[in-house]
Design a protein around this motif. Structure first.
Motif, mmCIF file in Angstrom:
data_model
loop_
_atom_site.group_PDB
_atom_site.id
_atom_site.type_symbol
_atom_site.label_atom_id
_atom_site.label_comp_id
_atom_site.label_asym_id
_atom_site.label_seq_id
_atom_site.Cartn_x
_atom_site.Cartn_y
_atom_site.Cartn_z
ATOM 1 N N LYS A 247 -11.739 77.958 49.959
ATOM 2 C CA LYS A 247 -11.115 76.695 50.346
ATOM 3 C C LYS A 247 -11.005 75.705 49.197
ATOM 4 C CE LYS A 247 -12.822 76.939 55.126
ATOM 5 N NZ LYS A 247 -13.561 76.216 56.198
ATOM 6 N N ARG B 196 -16.656 71.828 61.173
ATOM 7 C CA ARG B 196 -15.545 71.956 60.218
ATOM 8 C C ARG B 196 -15.690 73.187 59.313
ATOM 9 N NH1 ARG B 196 -16.063 66.236 57.519
ATOM 10 N NH2 ARG B 196 -14.512 67.103 56.068
ATOM 11 N N SER C 87 -14.588 80.510 45.762
ATOM 12 C CA SER C 87 -14.399 79.688 46.955
ATOM 13 C C SER C 87 -13.060 80.019 47.593
ATOM 14 C CB SER C 87 -14.441 78.201 46.581
ATOM 15 O OG SER C 87 -14.006 77.405 47.666
ATOM 16 N N LEU D 288 -11.919 72.630 46.811
ATOM 17 C CA LEU D 288 -12.580 71.357 47.091
ATOM 18 C C LEU D 288 -12.463 70.964 48.557
ATOM 19 C CD1 LEU D 288 -11.566 69.314 43.907
ATOM 20 C CD2 LEU D 288 -13.716 70.498 44.366
ATOM 21 N N GLN D 289 -11.498 71.535 49.289
ATOM 22 C CA GLN D 289 -11.374 71.253 50.718
ATOM 23 C C GLN D 289 -12.547 71.826 51.508
ATOM 24 O OE1 GLN D 289 -8.966 69.259 51.997
ATOM 25 N NE2 GLN D 289 -8.391 68.986 49.845
ATOM 26 N N GLY D 290 -13.266 72.752 50.909
ATOM 27 C CA GLY D 290 -14.411 73.342 51.586
ATOM 28 C C GLY D 290 -15.696 72.553 51.436
ATOM 29 N N ALA E 146 -17.804 65.044 46.871
ATOM 30 C CA ALA E 146 -16.842 65.197 47.959
ATOM 31 C C ALA E 146 -15.462 64.639 47.610
ATOM 32 C CB ALA E 146 -17.371 64.516 49.217
ATOM 33 N N PRO F 41 -17.787 74.247 56.717
ATOM 34 C CA PRO F 41 -17.751 74.031 55.263
ATOM 35 C C PRO F 41 -18.260 75.238 54.484
ATOM 36 C CG PRO F 41 -19.673 72.977 56.209
ATOM 37 C CD PRO F 41 -18.877 73.507 57.366
ATOM 38 N N CYS G 188 -17.778 69.477 52.542
ATOM 39 C CA CYS G 188 -17.865 68.514 53.658
ATOM 40 C C CYS G 188 -19.077 67.609 53.463
ATOM 41 C CB CYS G 188 -17.977 69.249 54.990
ATOM 42 S SG CYS G 188 -16.485 70.131 55.469
ATOM 43 N N GLN H 73 -9.625 68.585 62.420
ATOM 44 C CA GLN H 73 -9.252 68.356 61.025
ATOM 45 C C GLN H 73 -8.852 69.663 60.342
ATOM 46 O OE1 GLN H 73 -12.071 65.989 58.794
ATOM 47 N NE2 GLN H 73 -12.586 64.758 60.576
ATOM 48 N N LEU H 74 -9.361 70.791 60.858
ATOM 49 C CA LEU H 74 -8.991 72.084 60.296
ATOM 50 C C LEU H 74 -7.607 72.527 60.748
ATOM 51 C CD1 LEU H 74 -12.333 74.063 60.814
ATOM 52 C CD2 LEU H 74 -11.546 72.914 58.749
#
Length: 251
Positions: A67, A148, A65, A69-71, A51, A150, A73, A97-98
């Protein structure tokens, strides 16, 4: 479809090396991955490293992906919110947070409502977190993570405080969610029979190293149980081709 593979991943706490050269097969969207191993093997540290909460050598390789690394969670074992908040407020804050800001739109409220209903905790919406039992708090923590949206979900022992009915409910829900949204769900879990039942893939961590990764019915075998858990066991096939571990003795 998102894909994830770990390459020589490592992590330290100060001078102490907790993870060393963890390399895995490639995991695919739609899969549930059970992360198993003895106590203090490094499972929680692995999730924190994946994470981005810990630094260390190696790479988390993501493909396809949206997102990055932001994806990813991470859901820790403890509830991550003030005890003075209501359940609804805590899940809504996680959702924000999104889309940071004071404005709350109808889509955000609808998503919170959907997650609470799916986990069967809508009736807790306006209770303070400090009033909840350990199992209820664990379900709220799951809701905070799911809201969120993920692509990669890391769940650190999400069923440890739940009764048997709730454990099966949550694990069934996570398996359905992985398939419907084509996300990868990693679940650190101690019950290997649940891992055999609900997980598509298994990653074994022991002494800070990966001791195997791949399909659950291949990785969880008599030799692994003896070498990693120091038990003599049999694995029998039950109804609907399910496999079940029977412990005979310790080594």
């Amino acid at each position: 479809m998102v894909k994830l593979q770990l390459e020589n991943l490592g992590a330290r706490y100060g001078q102490r090396e907790i993870l060393r050269e963890v390399t895995t097969t490639t995991f695919l969207g739609g899969q549930v991955v059970a992360v198993v191993g003895p106590n203090a093997a490094g499972k929680s540290t692995l999730f924190k490293r994946m994470a981005g909460l810990l630094d260390g050598p190696g790479r988390v390789n993501l493909q396809d992906s949206k997102k990055g690394l932001q994806g990813i969670c991470y859901m820790p074992q403890g509830l991550n919110a003030s005890a003075r908040l209501t359940v609804y407020e805590s899940v809504l804050l996680a959702r924000k947070q999104l889309n940071p800001g004071w404005r709350v739109d109808d889509d955000e409220l609808q998503r919170v409502d959907q997650i609470l209903a799916a986990l069967g905790i809508s009736e807790l919406s306006f209770r303070n977190l400090g009033e909840l039992s350990g199992g209820q708090q664990q379900l709220v923590s799951i809701a905070q993570t799911l809201v969120r949206e993920p692509e990669i979900l890391l769940m650190d022992e999400p069923t440890s405080a739940l009764d048997m009915h709730r454990q099966v409910q949550v694990l069934n829900f996570m398996r359905s969610l992985a398939r419907q949204r084509q996300i990868i769900v990693f679940i650190a879990i101690h019950d290997l029979n649940q891992a055999l039942r609900f997980a598509d893939q298994v990653l074994v961590i022991a002494n800070g190293r990966a001791q195997g990764s791949g399909p659950s019915d291949e990785v969880i075998n008599v030799q692994m149980l003896r070498e990693v858990y120091q038990v003599r066991a049999r694995i029998e096939t039950c109804s609907q081709a399910r496999r079940h571990i029977l412990i005979d003795d310790i080594v």
